[in-house]
Structures are given as C-alpha cells and as structure tokens.
Design a protein around this motif. Sequence first.
Motif, PDB file in Angstrom:
ATOM      1  N   ARG A 156     -20.797  14.627  56.704  1.00 53.87           N
ATOM      2  CA  ARG A 156     -20.307  15.530  55.650  1.00 53.87           C
ATOM      3  C   ARG A 156     -19.825  14.752  54.432  1.00 53.87           C
ATOM      4  NH1 ARG A 156     -17.478  17.788  60.212  1.00 53.87           N
ATOM      5  NH2 ARG A 156     -18.684  19.496  61.140  1.00 53.87           N
ATOM      6  N   LEU A 157     -19.194  13.600  54.661  1.00 45.96           N
ATOM      7  CA  LEU A 157     -18.738  12.772  53.549  1.00 45.96           C
ATOM      8  C   LEU A 157     -19.899  12.337  52.664  1.00 45.96           C
ATOM      9  CD1 LEU A 157     -15.942  10.394  54.910  1.00 45.96           C
ATOM     10  CD2 LEU A 157     -15.747  12.070  53.063  1.00 45.96           C
ATOM     11  N   TYR A 158     -21.008  11.989  53.298  1.00 50.11           N
ATOM     12  CA  TYR A 158     -22.168  11.564  52.517  1.00 50.11           C
ATOM     13  C   TYR A 158     -22.683  12.706  51.641  1.00 50.11           C
ATOM     14  CZ  TYR A 158     -26.823   9.886  51.346  1.00 50.11           C
ATOM     15  OH  TYR A 158     -27.960   9.511  50.665  1.00 50.11           O
ATOM     16  N   HIS A 159     -22.715  13.919  52.154  1.00 48.41           N
ATOM     17  CA  HIS A 159     -23.166  15.061  51.358  1.00 48.41           C
ATOM     18  C   HIS A 159     -22.184  15.356  50.223  1.00 48.41           C
ATOM     19  CE1 HIS A 159     -26.610  15.976  53.833  1.00 48.41           C
ATOM     20  NE2 HIS A 159     -25.868  16.046  54.930  1.00 48.41           N
ATOM     21  N   ILE A 160     -20.891  15.155  50.460  1.00 51.57           N
ATOM     22  CA  ILE A 160     -19.903  15.343  49.394  1.00 51.57           C
ATOM     23  C   ILE A 160     -20.124  14.338  48.276  1.00 51.57           C
ATOM     24  CG2 ILE A 160     -17.438  15.174  48.851  1.00 51.57           C
ATOM     25  CD1 ILE A 160     -16.863  16.292  51.634  1.00 51.57           C
ATOM     26  N   VAL A 161     -20.420  13.093  48.639  1.00 51.49           N
ATOM     27  CA  VAL A 161     -20.686  12.061  47.638  1.00 51.49           C
ATOM     28  C   VAL A 161     -21.891  12.441  46.785  1.00 51.49           C
ATOM     29  CG1 VAL A 161     -21.494   9.686  47.352  1.00 51.49           C
ATOM     30  CG2 VAL A 161     -19.598  10.170  48.876  1.00 51.49           C
ATOM     31  N   ILE A 163     -22.887  15.454  46.108  1.00 51.91           N
ATOM     32  CA  ILE A 163     -22.568  16.615  45.267  1.00 51.91           C
ATOM     33  C   ILE A 163     -21.738  16.216  44.060  1.00 51.91           C
ATOM     34  CG2 ILE A 163     -21.300  18.797  45.207  1.00 51.91           C
ATOM     35  CD1 ILE A 163     -22.107  19.208  48.131  1.00 51.91           C
ATOM     36  N   ILE A 164     -20.711  15.391  44.258  1.00 45.05           N
ATOM     37  CA  ILE A 164     -19.810  15.053  43.160  1.00 45.05           C
ATOM     38  C   ILE A 164     -20.360  13.953  42.272  1.00 45.05           C
ATOM     39  CG2 ILE A 164     -17.820  15.698  44.560  1.00 45.05           C
ATOM     40  CD1 ILE A 164     -17.209  12.743  44.905  1.00 45.05           C
ATOM     41  N   GLY A 165     -21.437  13.304  42.690  1.00 41.33           N
ATOM     42  CA  GLY A 165     -21.965  12.199  41.898  1.00 41.33           C
ATOM     43  C   GLY A 165     -22.417  12.613  40.513  1.00 41.33           C
ATOM     44  N   ARG A 166     -22.871  13.838  40.359  1.00 42.75           N
ATOM     45  CA  ARG A 166     -23.385  14.293  39.067  1.00 42.75           C
ATOM     46  C   ARG A 166     -22.289  14.460  38.019  1.00 42.75           C
ATOM     47  NH1 ARG A 166     -25.624  19.774  41.530  1.00 42.75           N
ATOM     48  NH2 ARG A 166     -26.023  18.242  43.186  1.00 42.75           N
ATOM     49  N   TRP A 167     -21.016  14.522  38.450  1.00 41.42           N
ATOM     50  CA  TRP A 167     -19.920  14.697  37.495  1.00 41.42           C
ATOM     51  C   TRP A 167     -19.341  13.368  37.016  1.00 41.42           C
ATOM     52  CZ3 TRP A 167     -19.483  19.492  35.769  1.00 41.42           C
ATOM     53  CH2 TRP A 167     -19.938  20.532  36.579  1.00 41.42           C
ATOM     54  N   SER A 168     -19.880  12.261  37.448  1.00 44.53           N
ATOM     55  CA  SER A 168     -19.310  10.968  37.098  1.00 44.53           C
ATOM     56  C   SER A 168     -19.591  10.569  35.658  1.00 44.53           C
ATOM     57  CB  SER A 168     -19.848   9.883  38.047  1.00 44.53           C
ATOM     58  OG  SER A 168     -19.527  10.190  39.387  1.00 44.53           O
ATOM     59  N   MET A 169     -20.571  11.170  35.031  1.00 47.25           N
ATOM     60  CA  MET A 169     -20.950  10.787  33.671  1.00 47.25           C
ATOM     61  C   MET A 169     -20.204  11.599  32.616  1.00 47.25           C
ATOM     62  SD  MET A 169     -23.146   8.313  33.836  1.00 47.25           S
ATOM     63  CE  MET A 169     -24.087   8.316  32.321  1.00 47.25           C
ATOM     64  N   LEU A 170     -19.144  12.303  32.994  1.00 47.22           N
ATOM     65  CA  LEU A 170     -18.413  13.134  32.039  1.00 47.22           C
ATOM     66  C   LEU A 170     -17.812  12.296  30.918  1.00 47.22           C
ATOM     67  CD1 LEU A 170     -17.275  15.889  31.222  1.00 47.22           C
ATOM     68  CD2 LEU A 170     -15.320  15.446  32.720  1.00 47.22           C
ATOM     69  N   ASP A 171     -17.204  11.158  31.259  1.00 46.38           N
ATOM     70  CA  ASP A 171     -16.573  10.321  30.245  1.00 46.38           C
ATOM     71  C   ASP A 171     -17.605   9.756  29.279  1.00 46.38           C
ATOM     72  OD1 ASP A 171     -13.805   9.413  29.668  1.00 46.38           O
ATOM     73  OD2 ASP A 171     -14.753   7.443  29.697  1.00 46.38           O
ATOM     74  N   VAL A 172     -18.752   9.353  29.797  1.00 47.92           N
ATOM     75  CA  VAL A 172     -19.819   8.847  28.935  1.00 47.92           C
ATOM     76  C   VAL A 172     -20.297   9.937  27.988  1.00 47.92           C
ATOM     77  CG1 VAL A 172     -22.126   7.825  28.917  1.00 47.92           C
ATOM     78  CG2 VAL A 172     -20.509   7.217  30.729  1.00 47.92           C
ATOM     79  N   PHE A 173     -20.394  11.163  28.464  1.00 44.43           N
ATOM     80  CA  PHE A 173     -20.827  12.275  27.620  1.00 44.43           C
ATOM     81  C   PHE A 173     -19.819  12.550  26.506  1.00 44.43           C
ATOM     82  CE2 PHE A 173     -20.561  16.879  26.784  1.00 44.43           C
ATOM     83  CZ  PHE A 173     -21.814  17.071  26.222  1.00 44.43           C
ATOM     84  N   VAL A 174     -18.524  12.519  26.829  1.00 45.29           N
ATOM     85  CA  VAL A 174     -17.487  12.788  25.825  1.00 45.29           C
ATOM     86  C   VAL A 174     -17.509  11.729  24.728  1.00 45.29           C
ATOM     87  CG1 VAL A 174     -14.998  12.931  25.450  1.00 45.29           C
ATOM     88  CG2 VAL A 174     -16.023  14.067  27.418  1.00 45.29           C
ATOM     89  N   VAL A 175     -17.589  10.459  25.114  1.00 45.50           N
ATOM     90  CA  VAL A 175     -17.612   9.378  24.126  1.00 45.50           C
ATOM     91  C   VAL A 175     -18.862   9.458  23.265  1.00 45.50           C
ATOM     92  CG1 VAL A 175     -17.681   6.883  23.821  1.00 45.50           C
ATOM     93  CG2 VAL A 175     -16.158   7.878  25.522  1.00 45.50           C
ATOM     94  N   SER A 176     -19.998   9.750  23.867  1.00 42.95           N
ATOM     95  CA  SER A 176     -21.240   9.870  23.101  1.00 42.95           C
ATOM     96  C   SER A 176     -21.160  11.027  22.110  1.00 42.95           C
ATOM     97  CB  SER A 176     -22.420  10.073  24.047  1.00 42.95           C
ATOM     98  OG  SER A 176     -22.517   9.005  24.966  1.00 42.95           O
ATOM     99  N   LEU A 177     -20.550  12.131  22.536  1.00 44.13           N
ATOM    100  CA  LEU A 177     -20.406  13.289  21.653  1.00 44.13           C
ATOM    101  C   LEU A 177     -19.492  12.977  20.474  1.00 44.13           C
ATOM    102  CD1 LEU A 177     -21.077  16.300  21.245  1.00 44.13           C
ATOM    103  CD2 LEU A 177     -19.050  16.843  22.586  1.00 44.13           C
ATOM    104  N   LEU A 178     -18.358  12.330  20.745  1.00 45.21           N
ATOM    105  CA  LEU A 178     -17.425  11.993  19.659  1.00 45.21           C
ATOM    106  C   LEU A 178     -18.024  10.962  18.714  1.00 45.21           C
ATOM    107  CD1 LEU A 178     -14.035  11.815  21.609  1.00 45.21           C
ATOM    108  CD2 LEU A 178     -14.820  13.619  20.072  1.00 45.21           C
ATOM    109  N   THR A 179     -18.791  10.018  19.266  1.00 49.90           N
ATOM    110  CA  THR A 179     -19.409   9.001  18.410  1.00 49.90           C
ATOM    111  C   THR A 179     -20.406   9.624  17.449  1.00 49.90           C
ATOM    112  OG1 THR A 179     -19.152   7.351  20.170  1.00 49.90           O
ATOM    113  CG2 THR A 179     -20.738   6.857  18.435  1.00 49.90           C
ATOM    114  N   GLY A 180     -21.121  10.634  17.897  1.00 53.34           N
ATOM    115  CA  GLY A 180     -22.080  11.293  17.023  1.00 53.34           C
ATOM    116  C   GLY A 180     -21.448  12.243  16.025  1.00 53.34           C
ATOM    117  N   LEU A 181     -20.311  12.848  16.368  1.00 51.45           N
ATOM    118  CA  LEU A 181     -19.693  13.844  15.493  1.00 51.45           C
ATOM    119  C   LEU A 181     -18.739  13.237  14.475  1.00 51.45           C
ATOM    120  CD1 LEU A 181     -18.947  16.740  18.021  1.00 51.45           C
ATOM    121  CD2 LEU A 181     -20.798  16.590  16.349  1.00 51.45           C
ATOM    122  N   VAL A 182     -17.907  12.293  14.908  1.00 51.49           N
ATOM    123  CA  VAL A 182     -16.868  11.737  14.034  1.00 51.49           C
ATOM    124  C   VAL A 182     -17.398  10.467  13.380  1.00 51.49           C
ATOM    125  CG1 VAL A 182     -14.475  10.967  13.885  1.00 51.49           C
ATOM    126  CG2 VAL A 182     -15.139  12.689  15.592  1.00 51.49           C
TER     127      VAL A 182
END
Length: 248
Positions: A156-161, A163-182
């Motif tokens: 079950r732990l492996y399946h949880i890993v 599932i949550i792996g796709r949310w790890s790039m949130l910080d990269v997305f935020v920085v990329s968005l701010l770099t393009g806008l500001v």
Amino acid sequence: MIGRFRRIHTHEDDQSDYGDEAPVATAASLGLVACPHCDAVWRDAAEGEPCGRCGTRLYTRKPHSLSRTWAFLIAACIMYIPANLLPVMITRTLFGAQYDTILSGVIYFWVSGAYGLAAIIFIASFLVPLFKLTVLILLAVLAQRASDWRRPERARLYHIVEIIGRWSMLDVFVVSLLTGLVQIQGFAVINAGVGIAAFGSVVVLTMLASLSFDPRLTWDSKEQQQAQREPQRQRNEPASDHREEKPA
C-alpha cells in the motif's frame, strides 16, 4: 496460455491473514509470467524469452530492479541537500535583491498570515519528497533482505508513493509562473535560482526510482529470489566455462 492474469486463491492466502510468516503464492512461484506490454500471461516461460503475442522480452521480475532503484535514490538524496539550501527564487526590486529558499518562502507566507499557502508549499515541496525518499529506501532495504515484515502495508505504501508523486512539482510550477509573469524592468524582476534545478532533479530522480522498483519483490521469499537469480547468473557466466577442453 494467453489471457489476463487472475489472482489464484490458495491455502497460503488464507494463512497469510493470520501472520506474516506464512508463505504467499505468487505468479512466479506458480510458473506464470505476465507480458508488461500486452498483458498476456504465459506459463513456464524462460527468462528473456520473447512474448508470443507482441515480442516483448519476458521476465518474472524487472531486471536489475534494486540496483537501478538504489542508484536513483542515492542521487536523489545527494540533490535533496542543495534543493533545500540553495535559493529557488531570486527577487530583484528597487530596494535590492532577495534570495528565497523553499523553507524561507514557507516562513514568509506563514508570518504574512497566508497559513494555507504556507502549509501547501511546506507539504508539497518539503514533506512529500522527504516522504517518498524515506518510503522508497525502506521498501528497497526490506525487498533486498526478502523480509516478510508487513507485506500488505508495504504494498500500500508503494501505491501511495505513486499517487502523491505527481504533486511534487508544485514548487517548480509556482516559480516558473512567477518568473514568466513578474518581469517589470527597473521595478521588480523574479528569476529562478539554482535550487529549483536541484529540486526538479530530486523530483525526477524519485520518479525514476519509483518506476525502477519492482513492487512484486515485496512478496518474494529468499528462496524465490535465489531461484530467480540463478538463470541470470548462468547467462552472465563466460562462454569459456561451458566449452569442453579438446585433447592436444
């Protein structure tokens, strides 16, 4: 025998409900090998034999699964340090430059009263990668030792890993968005720091480690692992060992 694999209920499955020491019937122990491409199931197929339907090489377990998993995990652990120490975002304004790491950004939002945003960044950018690294290291160590400790929970732990792996790039997305806008020259400019590259490397390496790990190793006993390594060991033996010496 071709078709989708259906789990075979055996007496060992009934025993596994009462303790971790009971043996578990696996597809490999029953002589079944599933094709990873077309899902066809073959009985008594040799290691490396091509699938009769699509031609994909058949293996009871992913070749060199633990070796590749450990390589990606060690690299991810090394990159995890600069990912949290180096700045991920550089903000230049009329008042100077500000270098923000992941944790300094969390602290800034927390002090500013944006508790929800601070919690999201802390969980997605700090806890999730650390959780993935810890779980994958635990799974790799126990699989390498062929441990029978809490096998259902480990699966079950492996399946949880996954599932949550796709949310790890949130910080990269935020920085990329701010770099393009500001990008207001002379007033405020936001650029990505070196830390964001290290953080992105951690995310990619943990994803590769998760893909390289074979979760079926969780259910293998020491005897089953030794039996699966024997054909590979025979293939790796030099050809000279099998040649008969001819008399002079």
